[in-house]
Design an enzyme around this catalytic site. Structure first.
Site, PDB file in Angstrom:
ATOM      1  N   ASP A 248      -4.375   0.371  -3.229  1.00  0.00           N
ATOM      2  CA  ASP A 248      -3.255   0.089  -4.134  1.00  0.00           C
ATOM      3  C   ASP A 248      -1.972  -0.288  -3.415  1.00  0.00           C
ATOM      4  OD1 ASP A 248      -2.485   2.628  -3.255  1.00  0.00           O
ATOM      5  OD2 ASP A 248      -2.052   3.405  -5.260  1.00  0.00           O
ATOM      6  N   CYS A 372       1.711   5.179  -6.546  1.00  0.00           N
ATOM      7  CA  CYS A 372       1.226   6.465  -6.020  1.00  0.00           C
ATOM      8  C   CYS A 372       1.746   7.646  -6.831  1.00  0.00           C
ATOM      9  CB  CYS A 372       1.672   6.652  -4.568  1.00  0.00           C
ATOM     10  SG  CYS A 372       1.096   5.399  -3.422  1.00  0.00           S
TER      11      CYS A 372
END
Length: 384
Positions: A248, A372
């Site tokens: 990511d 995150c």
């Protein structure tokens, strides 16, 4: 709290064994988890509509030192911005919940609800549940967070509370829990919502998470609990950050067949440039689960000479953005030109959403970003 009374038994293929009983031992052929209707539970695209966003209040001064207060202010800023578009639920330790409510308690359009669930850090993408859905059904996959496998290394930090937070959260909301047959984190999983996953070998096929498991065994575990038909693997890089190069921060689906690729900005360490170049080569030659070739758009990072943040752990990646209902929340680093380019690229990639740029330098100093620090709970698709 005991979760068995809140959990329906999900049906699985193969020997009809529930995946929660498989642990790390995966059968040679794993079948996808299914809802009571028989439909396959799949990890949806993040662009699908959300019920809410989960976040977590950073708890430990032993992790953040004197920066803890500033990191909490960044978390509050992100929570407030997301609350303009959808509800936010913030996990916090019981003895810190009042502080979280005070800091986040005013001006939230959809509301910010603080729930008292013990945690250690803010990275709920990694320790929280990864949701899967089918028509009329939802479940949360517990990827068995183990502190990124960093026990005994310089990256080690407390994670005992984070390790059980997914189970507690799912129990509190009455959502079925599926225990993954591999150890990983939500940041290591990226999907188009149509059966294609992106992942790095370095973060999942790694002895610090899954000792003794081959890449094929890890992949079968991902297919079985996430409803994936195809996994596109890129090498990543182990041992150079706390996550071992999560996907990511590297590559994201903007739509089926379309991928954003993080391009390191000037001043980036050459080892990360090599990761980008190899990832670009693989993605440009890849096809998704439906046979489409991927259209790859590069998202250039900022010039590290001109950003506000400093330090080797500072994450200067625009690719670690988050898509909320109607919005894309992306870091802004202080390199005016690069910030503007990132805005334009993401606005073109998500034409129906507002691109919201935020200063999250304190969060980024810990090696993470907005993605995150968030986890979405998807809306359950209507039953057939």
């Amino acid at each position: 709290m005991p979760l068995t009374t809140r959990r329906r038994l999900l049906r699985f293929g193969a020997a009809a064994l529930p995946l929660v009983a498989l642990g790390a031992a995966l059968p040679s052929v794993a079948r996808a988890a299914t809802a009571p209707s028989g439909a396959t539970l799949r990890m949806p695209a993040e662009t699908d509509h959300h019920v809410r966003t989960f976040m977590a209040w950073p708890a430990l001064s032993s992790v953040w030192s004197s920066n803890l207060g500033a990191v909490r202010r960044d978390i509050a800023t992100v929570a407030h911005e997301i609350s303009r578009y959808e509800p936010v639920v913030l996990l916090a330790r019981p003895d810190q919940a009042a502080d979280a409510r005070y800091t986040c308690g005013s001006g939230a359009y959809y509301g910010i609800d603080v729930v008292e669930i013990p945690n250690d850090d803010l990275w709920i993408r990694d320790f929280g549940p990864t949701f899967v859905v089918a028509p009329g059904a939802v479940a949360g996959v517990d990827t068995r967070f183990n502190g990124w496998g960093k026990t005994g290394t310089s990256y080690a930090q407390p994670y005992a509370n984070d390790a059980v937070a997914a189970a507690t959260l799912l129990g509190q909301y009455g959502i079925d829990r599926v225990r993954a047959p591999f150890v990983g984190e939500g940041g290591s999983l990226e999907t188009d919502g149509e059966g294609t996953l992106l992942a790095t070998v370095s973060s999942l096929v790694n002895a610090n998470r899954n000792p003794g498991m081959t890449q094929d065994q890890v992949e079968q575990g991902m297919r079985s609990v996430l409803g994936a038909d195809k996994v596109i693997w890129v090498p990543g890089l182990a041992g150079q950050d706390i996550t071992d190069a999560h996907i990511d921060c590297l590559a994201r689906f903007t739509a089926p067949g379309r991928v954003i690729l993080d391009k390191p900005g000037p001043g980036t360490d050459p080892k990360w440039i090599a990761v980008y170049e190899e990832t670009r080569r693989i993605l440009q030659g890849a096809t998704d689960a439906r046979g489409r070739r991927l259209a790859v758009t590069e998202l250039p990072g900022p010039d590290r000479r001109y950003i506000r943040g400093r330090g080797t752990e500072f994450l200067s990646s625009y690719t670690n953005y988050y898509t909320a209902n109607g919005a894309v929340l992306v870091p802004q680093f202080g390199d005016g030109y690069a910030d503007g380019v990132a805005y334009a690229i993401l606005q073109a990639a998500y034409p129906g959403r507002n691109v919201v740029q935020l200063n999250i330098d304190n969060i980024a100093s810990g090696g993470g970003g907005i993605h995150c620090a968030t986890q979405s709970q998807p809306v359950v698709p209507p039953a057939a």
